[in-house]
Motif scaffolding. Structure first.
Motif, short mmCIF file in Angstrom:
data_model
loop_
_atom_site.label_atom_id
_atom_site.label_comp_id
_atom_site.label_asym_id
_atom_site.label_seq_id
_atom_site.Cartn_x
_atom_site.Cartn_y
_atom_site.Cartn_z
N SER A 147 0.48 -1.25 0.02
CA SER A 147 0.04 -0.08 -0.02
C SER A 147 0.86 1.19 -0.20
O SER A 147 0.61 2.24 -0.78
N GLN A 176 -6.12 4.81 5.07
CA GLN A 176 -5.84 3.36 5.79
C GLN A 176 -7.03 3.40 6.43
O GLN A 176 -7.62 2.18 6.64
N GLU A 270 -4.81 1.78 -4.33
CA GLU A 270 -5.51 0.79 -3.53
C GLU A 270 -5.54 -0.60 -4.68
O GLU A 270 -5.25 -1.54 -4.15
N ALA A 273 -2.02 -1.81 -4.88
CA ALA A 273 -1.51 -2.55 -3.76
C ALA A 273 -2.14 -3.83 -3.56
O ALA A 273 -1.27 -4.70 -3.33
#
Length: 459
Positions: A147, A176, A270, A273
């Protein structure tokens, strides 16, 4: 090793239980028959939903008649607090105008221009992992590192700042928390609500979205000032903010740009990742494949250039196979603008058309050994055919992800940098279980053991 997938729900279930399962995890809320179905439909008291797997129908919706099947407003409700009127949620003339402004930033030589920023982010991720493995000789959850690395790429390519920049690190930290608090769908996706009625977003979701947008607003306003002063760097943000719609001459104002930066961060960070983390686990679980990727990676020069990416042919197939098995966005929802017929069934106006990269990529009629990890499949006739007809991790047609080319550079590059630095192994008792929130993540993280490759070669 067969890669893990969620346990499907029983064939029949109540609407209440389905909604409960869906809000918790979109994947395990689906029945097993969808891996074999050409089409399936589901009725609720408020709307009708059709999941479409037949390639000709998928192409009709995405490629041939995209304006007749706009993005579903039901799905947009859950993402609106963060994304506003971003290009990910809009339809019609607004969406066309946004794409006319955004697309030039991703054309031509921009990939080559942004490669140094991607490389710098990848090298920084390797350095962080070396520090971690040097301080702690044990397994680690790779998802937070993936991430951070993917977010680093976004900030370096968009705003020419690394993830260590104060504002960038605050956006990453806030996101997060937002990712953990945000269910994939809001209640308005299931029950039609009047426009004036509140959307019942969770307090954490509202507060997280507000904090992220405030930080992005600060970055965007600062860039606006730099553009006016003639001191702005030549990056993606500057390119987008100085591009005028060729039809109207309009440019994005600050709020409009904040909407777009929010989706660039969500989609570019996102999704990248989660794909990277799953790819690393698949390589750890398949050492013979890992060795082939490492061999390609070690053939690169110490300071690779954009042209060196052509040497990563097998690594690219590994990343493509990861996207087939674990597409970051598991389902996309469109809405029928007018009544149509699919497979001799009447699809009413307003019906939800669900396109599932997850089920299409694992479809048991289309793919040979659909649930197995096999990067070499794309060299076969079946693999080539399915790549054309049953592979849509980036969507397709006019609404194809603008960052698809970026992703197919960033993913293989990061894998190469990591595999030439480390040998990776799975951790006993830590097999990841995929669940879908904003993207397809692992329920309890993706745990790996990393060994610096110099030590591994010494035995």
């Amino acid at each position: 090793m067969i890669p893990p997938k969620p346990t499907p729900r029983p064939e029949k279930t109540s609407l209440r239980n389905y909604v409960k399962l869906f809000r918790k995890d979109i994947l395990s809320a689906q029945p097993a028959k969808l891996y074999r179905a050409w089409m399936a439909d589901y009725k609720t008291p408020f709307f009708r939903s059709f999941l479409v797997n037949q390639p000709t129908l998928v192409k009709r919706v995405l490629n041939e008649e995209p304006m007749n099947f706009p993005k579903s407003g039901r799905v947009a409700e859950g993402l609106r607090p963060l994304l506003g009127n971003s290009v990910f949620l809009t339809n019609g003339e607004i969406w066309l105008k946004q794409r006319r402004i955004i697309d030039p930033a991703f054309e031509g030589g921009r990939l080559k221009d942004t490669f140094p920023a991607m490389l710098g982010a990848g090298q920084a991720m390797v350095a962080r992992l070396k520090d971690q493995t040097g301080a702690q000789d044990g397994p680690l959850d790779i998802e937070p590192y993936a991430s951070e690395g993917a977010a680093d790429v976004i900030f370096r390519t968009l705003f020419s700042i690394p993830i260590t920049h104060d504002t960038a690190s605050k956006v990453f930290e806030e996101f997060q928390g937002y990712q953990r608090a945000q269910p994939i769908l809001n209640i308005a996706a299931f029950i039609p609500l009047p426009k004036w009625l509140p959307r019942f977003h969770r307090k954490k979701t509202r507060n997280g979205a507000k904090a992220i947008r405030k930080l992005i607003t600060d970055l965007t306003a600062k860039r606006m000032a730099e553009i006016k002063a003639g001191t702005a760097p030549d990056d993606l943000a500057t390119k987008i903010m100085t591009t005028a719609d060729p039809q109207t001459g309009e440019r994005f104002d600050t709020e409009e740009m904040v909407d777009q930066v929010a989706i660039f961060f969500l989609a570019g960070h996102e999704t990248s990742a989660t794909a990277l983390a799953w790819a690393l686990w698949l390589l750890a679980a398949n050492p013979e494949v890992q060795d082939r990727v490492a061999e390609e990676a070690l053939s690169l020069p110490d300071a690779p250039t954009f042209s060196d990416l052509s040497k990563l042919r097998f690594t690219k197939d590994v990343f493509r196979e990861t996207l087939r098995l674990y597409p970051p966005v598991p389902m996309m929802v469109r809405e029928a603008k007018c009544p149509v017929q699919f497979r001799a069934r009447n699809v009413p106006k307003g019906a939800q058309i669900v396109l599932s990269p997850w089920h299409l990529g694992r479809h048991e009629i289309f793919w040979d050994r659909p649930h197995e990890f096999d990067p070499d499949r794309f060299k076969t006739e079946n693999g080539k055919t399915c790549l054309r007809d049953a592979f849509i991790p980036f969507s397709s047609g006019p609404r194809v992800c603008t960052g698809a080319g970026f992703a197919m550079v960033e993913g293989p590059l990061f894998l190469a940098l990591l595999l030439r630095a480390f040998r990776i192994e799975t951790v006993s008792g830590k097999t990841p279980v995929p669940v879908a929130h904003l993207t397809v993540r692992s329920k309890d993280g993706i745990w790996l053991k990393l060994t610096p490759r110099e030590r591994a070669f010494r035995g």
